[in-house]
Design a protein around this motif. Structure first.
Motif, PDB file in Angstrom:
ATOM      1  N   ALA A 210       0.836  -1.205   0.000  1.00 37.53           N
ATOM      2  CA  ALA A 210       0.000   0.000   0.000  1.00 37.53           C
ATOM      3  C   ALA A 210       0.872   1.256   0.000  1.00 37.53           C
ATOM      4  CB  ALA A 210      -0.910  -0.005   1.229  1.00 37.53           C
ATOM      5  N   ASN A 211       0.270   2.405  -0.350  1.00 35.09           N
ATOM      6  CA  ASN A 211       0.951   3.694  -0.246  1.00 35.09           C
ATOM      7  C   ASN A 211       0.975   4.073   1.229  1.00 35.09           C
ATOM      8  OD1 ASN A 211       0.963   3.584  -3.030  1.00 35.09           O
ATOM      9  ND2 ASN A 211       0.360   5.711  -3.292  1.00 35.09           N
ATOM     10  N   TRP A 212       1.932   3.523   1.941  1.00 36.62           N
ATOM     11  CA  TRP A 212       1.861   3.482   3.403  1.00 36.62           C
ATOM     12  C   TRP A 212       3.261   3.499   4.009  1.00 36.62           C
ATOM     13  CZ3 TRP A 212      -3.081   2.787   5.564  1.00 36.62           C
ATOM     14  CH2 TRP A 212      -3.149   2.577   6.937  1.00 36.62           C
ATOM     15  N   ILE A 213       3.404   4.212   5.120  1.00 35.94           N
ATOM     16  CA  ILE A 213       4.611   4.150   5.946  1.00 35.94           C
ATOM     17  C   ILE A 213       4.174   3.790   7.360  1.00 35.94           C
ATOM     18  CG2 ILE A 213       6.483   5.476   7.017  1.00 35.94           C
ATOM     19  CD1 ILE A 213       6.704   7.086   4.439  1.00 35.94           C
ATOM     20  N   ALA A 214       4.740   2.718   7.895  1.00 33.84           N
ATOM     21  CA  ALA A 214       4.418   2.272   9.247  1.00 33.84           C
ATOM     22  C   ALA A 214       5.504   2.725  10.209  1.00 33.84           C
ATOM     23  CB  ALA A 214       4.277   0.751   9.288  1.00 33.84           C
ATOM     24  N   VAL A 215       5.085   3.205  11.372  1.00 33.26           N
ATOM     25  CA  VAL A 215       6.022   3.602  12.429  1.00 33.26           C
ATOM     26  C   VAL A 215       5.749   2.692  13.626  1.00 33.26           C
ATOM     27  CG1 VAL A 215       6.820   5.483  13.914  1.00 33.26           C
ATOM     28  CG2 VAL A 215       5.974   5.988  11.601  1.00 33.26           C
ATOM     29  N   GLU A 216       6.632   1.728  13.836  1.00 36.73           N
ATOM     30  CA  GLU A 216       6.405   0.723  14.890  1.00 36.73           C
ATOM     31  C   GLU A 216       7.706   0.299  15.558  1.00 36.73           C
ATOM     32  OE1 GLU A 216       3.610  -0.124  16.079  1.00 36.73           O
ATOM     33  OE2 GLU A 216       2.160   0.439  14.531  1.00 36.73           O
ATOM     34  N   ASP A 217       7.558  -0.270  16.749  1.00 32.12           N
ATOM     35  CA  ASP A 217       8.649  -0.878  17.495  1.00 32.12           C
ATOM     36  C   ASP A 217       9.335  -1.948  16.636  1.00 32.12           C
ATOM     37  OD1 ASP A 217       9.755  -3.022  19.367  1.00 32.12           O
ATOM     38  OD2 ASP A 217       9.218  -1.475  20.805  1.00 32.12           O
ATOM     39  N   LEU A 218      10.649  -2.099  16.821  1.00 37.45           N
ATOM     40  CA  LEU A 218      11.400  -3.115  16.077  1.00 37.45           C
ATOM     41  C   LEU A 218      10.867  -4.523  16.314  1.00 37.45           C
ATOM     42  CD1 LEU A 218      15.135  -2.032  16.621  1.00 37.45           C
ATOM     43  CD2 LEU A 218      13.672  -1.565  14.657  1.00 37.45           C
TER      44      LEU A 218
ATOM     45  N   ALA B 218      15.044  -5.402  20.586  1.00 36.00           N
ATOM     46  CA  ALA B 218      14.194  -4.635  21.506  1.00 36.00           C
ATOM     47  C   ALA B 218      14.100  -5.336  22.854  1.00 36.00           C
ATOM     48  CB  ALA B 218      12.795  -4.467  20.900  1.00 36.00           C
ATOM     49  N   GLY B 219      14.973  -6.320  23.078  1.00 40.52           N
ATOM     50  CA  GLY B 219      14.949  -7.105  24.306  1.00 40.52           C
ATOM     51  C   GLY B 219      15.417  -6.336  25.526  1.00 40.52           C
ATOM     52  N   PRO B 220      15.343  -6.952  26.717  1.00 41.22           N
ATOM     53  CA  PRO B 220      15.643  -6.257  27.973  1.00 41.22           C
ATOM     54  C   PRO B 220      17.130  -6.090  28.268  1.00 41.22           C
ATOM     55  CG  PRO B 220      15.036  -8.536  28.409  1.00 41.22           C
ATOM     56  CD  PRO B 220      14.818  -8.309  26.943  1.00 41.22           C
ATOM     57  N   MET B 221      17.423  -4.997  28.978  1.00 40.60           N
ATOM     58  CA  MET B 221      18.737  -4.735  29.578  1.00 40.60           C
ATOM     59  C   MET B 221      19.886  -4.805  28.557  1.00 40.60           C
ATOM     60  SD  MET B 221      17.589  -4.173  32.628  1.00 40.60           S
ATOM     61  CE  MET B 221      19.119  -3.883  33.489  1.00 40.60           C
ATOM     62  N   LEU B 222      19.708  -4.163  27.417  1.00 39.66           N
ATOM     63  CA  LEU B 222      20.758  -4.175  26.394  1.00 39.66           C
ATOM     64  C   LEU B 222      21.592  -2.904  26.393  1.00 39.66           C
ATOM     65  CD1 LEU B 222      18.937  -5.738  23.293  1.00 39.66           C
ATOM     66  CD2 LEU B 222      20.619  -6.837  24.786  1.00 39.66           C
ATOM     67  N   TYR B 223      20.932  -1.760  26.336  1.00 41.03           N
ATOM     68  CA  TYR B 223      21.628  -0.496  26.075  1.00 41.03           C
ATOM     69  C   TYR B 223      21.788   0.343  27.342  1.00 41.03           C
ATOM     70  CZ  TYR B 223      19.793  -2.136  21.612  1.00 41.03           C
ATOM     71  OH  TYR B 223      19.457  -2.929  20.544  1.00 41.03           O
TER      72      TYR B 223
ATOM     73  N   LEU C 240      14.539   0.097  26.122  1.00 40.18           N
ATOM     74  CA  LEU C 240      14.677   1.388  25.453  1.00 40.18           C
ATOM     75  C   LEU C 240      13.591   1.472  24.404  1.00 40.18           C
ATOM     76  CD1 LEU C 240      16.038   4.044  24.692  1.00 40.18           C
ATOM     77  CD2 LEU C 240      17.660   2.761  23.279  1.00 40.18           C
ATOM     78  N   GLY C 241      12.769   2.508  24.504  1.00 41.74           N
ATOM     79  CA  GLY C 241      11.679   2.694  23.537  1.00 41.74           C
ATOM     80  C   GLY C 241      12.204   3.216  22.211  1.00 41.74           C
ATOM     81  N   THR C 242      12.038   2.447  21.159  1.00 42.96           N
ATOM     82  CA  THR C 242      12.504   2.839  19.826  1.00 42.96           C
ATOM     83  C   THR C 242      11.447   2.473  18.779  1.00 42.96           C
ATOM     84  OG1 THR C 242      13.547   0.718  19.270  1.00 42.96           O
ATOM     85  CG2 THR C 242      14.866   2.286  20.535  1.00 42.96           C
ATOM     86  N   VAL C 243      11.535   3.110  17.632  1.00 44.99           N
ATOM     87  CA  VAL C 243      10.669   2.731  16.510  1.00 44.99           C
ATOM     88  C   VAL C 243      11.464   2.765  15.221  1.00 44.99           C
ATOM     89  CG1 VAL C 243       8.504   3.570  17.532  1.00 44.99           C
ATOM     90  CG2 VAL C 243       9.863   5.102  16.092  1.00 44.99           C
ATOM     91  N   GLY C 244      10.991   2.011  14.257  1.00 52.65           N
ATOM     92  CA  GLY C 244      11.526   2.062  12.909  1.00 52.65           C
ATOM     93  C   GLY C 244      10.503   2.692  11.984  1.00 52.65           C
TER      94      GLY C 244
END
Length: 338
Positions: A91-99, A113-118, A241-245
């Motif tokens: 689709a003509n679409w961009i998704a913004v979501e967690d890894l 996106a696992g625990p206690m990494l960074y 750590l909250g991140t998105v791609g």
């Protein structure tokens, strides 16, 4: 005779002019405007949303409106798994979501996106530049998802309670609100808590009435939702750590010209840098505001929690057997060059 030559010359010039105008029209119409929906769960007033709105505005300006990205925050359009499905379907679409949502297509992506990494934002940003992550991006692109950028963050998550937490013993038996995600549930369980999957809108009342003993979330979340009115302690666990791609269909991406692609890439990169700088600033600003409101911050036994959560990486059968070790080896390289 002179009149005849003049007439022929005038006609020739007119025809040449008409031909030139036709060529220009063809050139302009060759780039047809593309409307693209960008869907994200973050609300209109959140930092990440505001940054992406600015990015889309700059892309629109620099492409003379030929790339028109419309940002739909707050879950107005499909989010989470449904968001990614729109991308995969072309689709003509961009998704913004967690890894972690990429884990449905390339399982090891979820482990990032696992625990206690960074330990810091810089460590995560450096991880995104490794060959290891580049390979995962290549794999997921073959599944129909191009990762345009993965450098957008919205803060570390900590324990928000009325009790100081320093180690697993302090968390024993505490009912902590978590999202309905197995990764979150497994992580909090390994840290010694009793995770409770409660809808976020019910969390304030849940803490106030003692249904749960607290929640986990970021400094910005604690301030913006006024959770500080019912929970006065933040233990700096940094367990996530909250991140998105930012994701797009490769098919749609290929419809853009090379120049359009370059503009989109440049503006997303600039937006991510701006977002990080503002995030660092807001972390400090809201920490001070929360302290002024009576919130106490404390450090924790990070080494103990890291050891306890290591087994979480063994609880997802689709992840590579040594994924935790692989990621930590990459992080060790990053830390070695500081």
């Amino acid at each position: 005779m002179k009149k005849l030559v003049g007439t022929i010359l005038t006609a020739t010039l007119l025809l040449a002019g008409c031909g030139q105008q036709s060529d220009e029209d063809t050139s302009v119409s060759a780039i047809k405007p593309i409307d693209i929906n960008m869907s994200l769960v973050f609300t209109q007033n959140e930092l990440l949303t505001q940054e992406l709105i600015q990015v889309s505005d700059k892309i629109r300006q620099r492409t003379d409106g030929s790339v028109n990205i419309k940002v739909f925050p707050g879950g107005q359009l499909p989010v989470y798994k449904d968001n990614l499905e729109q991308v995969v379907n072309g689709a003509n679409w961009i998704a913004v979501e967690d890894l972690s949502y990429l884990g449905d297509y390339v399982p090891d992506f979820a482990a990032l996106a696992g625990p206690m990494l960074y330990n810091s934002y810089d460590e995560y940003l450096a991880m995104m530049q490794t060959d290891f992550v580049a390979d995962l991006k290549q794999q997921v692109e073959q599944k129909g998802i191009k990762v345009l950028n993965a450098d957008y963050m919205f803060g570390f998550r900590h324990m928000i309670t009325n009790k100081e937490i320093k180690n697993a013993a302090d968390m024993k038996g505490m009912r902590i609100r978590v999202p309905g995600s197995q990764l979150f549930i497994s992580t909090l369980d390994s840290m010694g808590a009793s995770p409770a999957a409660l809808p976020f809108p019910e969390t304030y009342a849940g803490v106030q009435q003692g249904v749960v003993d607290g929640l986990e979330g970021s400094i910005l979340t604690m301030y913006s939702t006024k959770i500080y009115e019912v929970a006065k302690n933040m233990s700096l666990t940094k367990h996530f750590l909250g991140t998105v791609g930012i994701y797009i269909s490769p098919t749609l991406w290929d419809k853009l010209t090379a120049e359009q692609q370059q503009i989109v890439t440049e503006e997303l990169e600039a937006g991510a840098i701006s977002n990080t700088a503002e995030l660092v600033k807001l972390d400090a600003e809201y920490t001070q505001k929360l302290e002024d409101l009576g919130v106490t911050f404390n450090n924790v036994d990070t080494a103990e929690f890291s050891k306890l959560t290591a087994d979480v990486y063994n609880q997802f059968p689709t992840w590579s057997k040594d994924i935790h070790r692989t990621i930590n080896m990459e992080l060790e390289k990053i830390r070695a060059v500081k």
